[in-house]
Write a protein that holds these residues in place. Structure first.
Motif, PDB file in Angstrom:
ATOM      1  N   TYR A 156     -77.628  62.605  59.043  1.00  0.00           N
ATOM      2  CA  TYR A 156     -78.674  63.614  59.097  1.00  0.00           C
ATOM      3  C   TYR A 156     -79.791  63.273  58.115  1.00  0.00           C
ATOM      4  O   TYR A 156     -79.667  62.387  57.280  1.00  0.00           O
ATOM      5  CB  TYR A 156     -78.097  65.001  58.795  1.00  0.00           C
ATOM      6  CG  TYR A 156     -77.450  65.115  57.434  1.00  0.00           C
ATOM      7  CD1 TYR A 156     -78.172  65.528  56.321  1.00  0.00           C
ATOM      8  CD2 TYR A 156     -76.101  64.795  57.261  1.00  0.00           C
ATOM      9  CE1 TYR A 156     -77.578  65.623  55.073  1.00  0.00           C
ATOM     10  CE2 TYR A 156     -75.503  64.896  56.014  1.00  0.00           C
ATOM     11  CZ  TYR A 156     -76.245  65.307  54.927  1.00  0.00           C
ATOM     12  OH  TYR A 156     -75.659  65.385  53.700  1.00  0.00           O
ATOM     13  N   TRP A 157     -80.879  64.024  58.221  1.00  0.00           N
ATOM     14  CA  TRP A 157     -82.060  63.886  57.370  1.00  0.00           C
ATOM     15  C   TRP A 157     -82.358  65.225  56.698  1.00  0.00           C
ATOM     16  O   TRP A 157     -82.117  66.279  57.274  1.00  0.00           O
ATOM     17  CB  TRP A 157     -83.284  63.515  58.202  1.00  0.00           C
ATOM     18  CG  TRP A 157     -83.310  62.131  58.733  1.00  0.00           C
ATOM     19  CD1 TRP A 157     -82.675  61.675  59.850  1.00  0.00           C
ATOM     20  CD2 TRP A 157     -84.034  61.025  58.203  1.00  0.00           C
ATOM     21  NE1 TRP A 157     -82.968  60.352  60.043  1.00  0.00           N
ATOM     22  CE2 TRP A 157     -83.800  59.928  59.044  1.00  0.00           C
ATOM     23  CE3 TRP A 157     -84.862  60.863  57.103  1.00  0.00           C
ATOM     24  CZ2 TRP A 157     -84.357  58.686  58.825  1.00  0.00           C
ATOM     25  CZ3 TRP A 157     -85.424  59.626  56.870  1.00  0.00           C
ATOM     26  CH2 TRP A 157     -85.170  58.543  57.721  1.00  0.00           C
ATOM     27  N   THR A 158     -82.926  65.159  55.497  1.00  0.00           N
ATOM     28  CA  THR A 158     -83.445  66.343  54.819  1.00  0.00           C
ATOM     29  C   THR A 158     -84.781  65.979  54.160  1.00  0.00           C
ATOM     30  O   THR A 158     -85.084  64.796  53.963  1.00  0.00           O
ATOM     31  CB  THR A 158     -82.501  66.883  53.723  1.00  0.00           C
ATOM     32  OG1 THR A 158     -82.345  65.888  52.709  1.00  0.00           O
ATOM     33  CG2 THR A 158     -81.153  67.284  54.298  1.00  0.00           C
ATOM     34  N   GLU A 207     -83.081  57.371  50.036  1.00  0.00           N
ATOM     35  CA  GLU A 207     -84.127  58.325  49.682  1.00  0.00           C
ATOM     36  C   GLU A 207     -85.449  57.594  49.492  1.00  0.00           C
ATOM     37  O   GLU A 207     -85.483  56.480  48.994  1.00  0.00           O
ATOM     38  CB  GLU A 207     -83.743  59.048  48.392  1.00  0.00           C
ATOM     39  CG  GLU A 207     -84.648  60.208  48.056  1.00  0.00           C
ATOM     40  CD  GLU A 207     -84.110  61.010  46.890  1.00  0.00           C
ATOM     41  OE1 GLU A 207     -84.556  60.752  45.746  1.00  0.00           O
ATOM     42  OE2 GLU A 207     -83.258  61.889  47.123  1.00  0.00           O
ATOM     43  N   LYS A 252     -84.674  62.214  52.641  1.00  0.00           N
ATOM     44  CA  LYS A 252     -83.325  61.672  52.434  1.00  0.00           C
ATOM     45  C   LYS A 252     -82.683  61.437  53.794  1.00  0.00           C
ATOM     46  O   LYS A 252     -82.694  62.325  54.648  1.00  0.00           O
ATOM     47  CB  LYS A 252     -82.496  62.651  51.614  1.00  0.00           C
ATOM     48  CG  LYS A 252     -81.133  62.132  51.228  1.00  0.00           C
ATOM     49  CD  LYS A 252     -80.459  63.142  50.311  1.00  0.00           C
ATOM     50  CE  LYS A 252     -79.165  62.642  49.745  1.00  0.00           C
ATOM     51  NZ  LYS A 252     -78.547  63.653  48.861  1.00  0.00           N
ATOM     52  N   GLY A 265     -85.808  61.583  61.644  1.00  0.00           N
ATOM     53  CA  GLY A 265     -85.755  62.926  61.071  1.00  0.00           C
ATOM     54  C   GLY A 265     -86.827  63.726  61.768  1.00  0.00           C
ATOM     55  O   GLY A 265     -88.020  63.513  61.539  1.00  0.00           O
ATOM     56  N   CYS A 276     -88.608  68.261  60.371  1.00  0.00           N
ATOM     57  CA  CYS A 276     -88.151  68.677  59.044  1.00  0.00           C
ATOM     58  C   CYS A 276     -89.117  69.785  58.650  1.00  0.00           C
ATOM     59  O   CYS A 276     -90.303  69.530  58.452  1.00  0.00           O
ATOM     60  CB  CYS A 276     -88.251  67.518  58.058  1.00  0.00           C
ATOM     61  SG  CYS A 276     -87.481  65.981  58.627  1.00  0.00           S
ATOM     62  N   ASN A 307     -87.369  67.350  50.803  1.00  0.00           N
ATOM     63  CA  ASN A 307     -87.517  68.164  49.608  1.00  0.00           C
ATOM     64  C   ASN A 307     -88.985  68.064  49.226  1.00  0.00           C
ATOM     65  O   ASN A 307     -89.589  67.001  49.376  1.00  0.00           O
ATOM     66  CB  ASN A 307     -86.618  67.611  48.499  1.00  0.00           C
ATOM     67  CG  ASN A 307     -86.554  68.500  47.286  1.00  0.00           C
ATOM     68  OD1 ASN A 307     -87.565  68.736  46.627  1.00  0.00           O
ATOM     69  ND2 ASN A 307     -85.369  68.985  46.972  1.00  0.00           N
ATOM     70  N   SER A 312     -83.927  71.824  49.404  1.00  0.00           N
ATOM     71  CA  SER A 312     -83.684  70.880  50.482  1.00  0.00           C
ATOM     72  C   SER A 312     -83.865  71.600  51.814  1.00  0.00           C
ATOM     73  O   SER A 312     -83.336  72.691  52.009  1.00  0.00           O
ATOM     74  CB  SER A 312     -82.261  70.327  50.356  1.00  0.00           C
ATOM     75  OG  SER A 312     -82.040  69.355  51.340  1.00  0.00           O
ATOM     76  N   TRP A 313     -84.636  70.985  52.697  1.00  0.00           N
ATOM     77  CA  TRP A 313     -84.909  71.558  54.011  1.00  0.00           C
ATOM     78  C   TRP A 313     -84.360  70.601  55.061  1.00  0.00           C
ATOM     79  O   TRP A 313     -84.685  69.407  55.054  1.00  0.00           O
ATOM     80  CB  TRP A 313     -86.408  71.750  54.199  1.00  0.00           C
ATOM     81  CG  TRP A 313     -87.025  72.620  53.155  1.00  0.00           C
ATOM     82  CD1 TRP A 313     -87.508  72.216  51.947  1.00  0.00           C
ATOM     83  CD2 TRP A 313     -87.189  74.023  53.185  1.00  0.00           C
ATOM     84  NE1 TRP A 313     -87.981  73.285  51.235  1.00  0.00           N
ATOM     85  CE2 TRP A 313     -87.798  74.412  51.970  1.00  0.00           C
ATOM     86  CE3 TRP A 313     -86.887  75.007  54.121  1.00  0.00           C
ATOM     87  CZ2 TRP A 313     -88.115  75.726  51.689  1.00  0.00           C
ATOM     88  CZ3 TRP A 313     -87.208  76.319  53.828  1.00  0.00           C
ATOM     89  CH2 TRP A 313     -87.802  76.666  52.639  1.00  0.00           C
ATOM     90  N   PRO A 314     -83.544  71.077  56.019  1.00  0.00           N
ATOM     91  CA  PRO A 314     -82.930  70.182  57.008  1.00  0.00           C
ATOM     92  C   PRO A 314     -83.919  69.770  58.092  1.00  0.00           C
ATOM     93  O   PRO A 314     -84.887  70.460  58.378  1.00  0.00           O
ATOM     94  CB  PRO A 314     -81.814  71.031  57.596  1.00  0.00           C
ATOM     95  CG  PRO A 314     -82.328  72.436  57.485  1.00  0.00           C
ATOM     96  CD  PRO A 314     -83.123  72.462  56.188  1.00  0.00           C
ATOM     97  N   CYS A 315     -83.606  68.641  58.701  1.00  0.00           N
ATOM     98  CA  CYS A 315     -84.357  68.167  59.858  1.00  0.00           C
ATOM     99  C   CYS A 315     -83.505  68.402  61.099  1.00  0.00           C
ATOM    100  O   CYS A 315     -82.270  68.444  61.015  1.00  0.00           O
ATOM    101  CB  CYS A 315     -84.657  66.679  59.729  1.00  0.00           C
ATOM    102  SG  CYS A 315     -85.553  66.252  58.214  1.00  0.00           S
TER     103      CYS A 315
END
Length: 192
Positions: free
Chosen positions: A112-114, A152, A135, A83, A86, A116, A100-103
Motif C-alpha cells: 500500500y501507499w500513504t 519513502e 511512503k 498510489g 492519496c 504525510n 498519515s493519509w492512505p491512498c
C-alpha cells in the motif's frame, strides 16, 4: 498558499515529539517515483459553504522491487505500483500536518501507499507550500512467508514554483501541479 506563523509555531511545537524513520542511503538503481497529480483546494470560509480543505495526489513507481528469495529459490517481487487518490481532507483551522493519509489500493495486493504532509520551511513570516512525504510499503505473502520492504520519498511543493492556481472572489482557492515531478525514494531499513 501562505500560512501565518502563529499557526505554524503551534504546529511545529506539537510535531517535535514525532520521530522520523531512519532512511537508508538512496538507491540510485531505482527509477524515481513520478508524482502525476497534486490538487489542493481550500474553502471560502463563508457561512453555509463547505468547510473542508482537500489535498489529493497520485504517484507511480515503475520499479519492480526485489523483496527477497523464497525457500524454494524463487525471487519475490512487487510492482510496478501506484498510489492513487492519496487524499487528505481536513478543516483549514487544524491543517493536515503530521498525519498519515492512505491512498486508494491499486488492486495488485502487493502492499500500500500513504502520504504525510508537513509544513514547508518559513519564508519570512509565512509558510509557502507543503512538504509531501510519500511512503510505499511493498508487502507480499509467498509460500507461507511474508516479504516486506518500505520506501519513502519527499519533495517540497511550493505555490508558484511547482503549483499553480487561483483564489476566487469568494475566498475559495485551488492549486494544481504544473507538471509531473520526480520523487527520489530511499528504503527504510527494517530495524527502523
Amino acid at each position: 498558499m501562505l500560512f501565518p506563523t502563529t499557526l505554524t509555531a503551534a504546529i511545529a511545537l506539537a510535531s517535535t515529539a514525532l520521530a522520523a524513520p531512519t532512511l537508508a542511503p538512496r538507491d540510485d538503481t531505482l527509477t524515481p517515483w513520478n508524482l502525476t497529480r497534486a490538487i489542493i483546494s481550500t474553502p471560502s470560509g463563508r457561512p453555509g459553504e463547505r468547510l473542508w480543505a482537500t489535498i489529493t495526489v497520485n504517484v507511480t513507481d515503475s520499479n519492480t522491487l526485489n523483496l527477497g528469495t523464497g525457500t524454494d529459490g524463487v525471487a519475490v517481487t512487487a510492482g510496478p505500483s501506484e498510489g492513487l487518490n492519496c487524499k487528505a481532507t481536513f478543516l483549514p483551522t487544524e491543517g493536515p500536518w503530521n498525519r498519515s493519509w492512505p491512498c486508494d489500493p491499486n488492486g495488485k495486493q502487493e502492499g500500500y501507499w500513504t502520504m504525510n504532509l508537513k509544513e514547508a520551511p518559513a519564508e519570512g513570516t509565512f509558510r509557502a507550500g507543503y512538504e509531501l512525504v510519500l511512503k510505499h510499503v511493498a508487502d507480499v505473502p509467498y509460500n507461507g512467508a511474508r516479504f516486506h520492504k518500505e520506501y519513502e520519498g519527499s519533495l517540497l511543493l511550493r505555490v508558484g514554483e511547482y503549483l499553480t492556481g487561483t483564489c476566487g472572489g469568494s475566498g475559495a482557492c485551488s492549486w494544481g501541479l504544473k507538471a509531473a515531478m520526480e520523487v527520489r525514494q530511499s528504503e527504510i531499513p527494517s530495524d527502523a
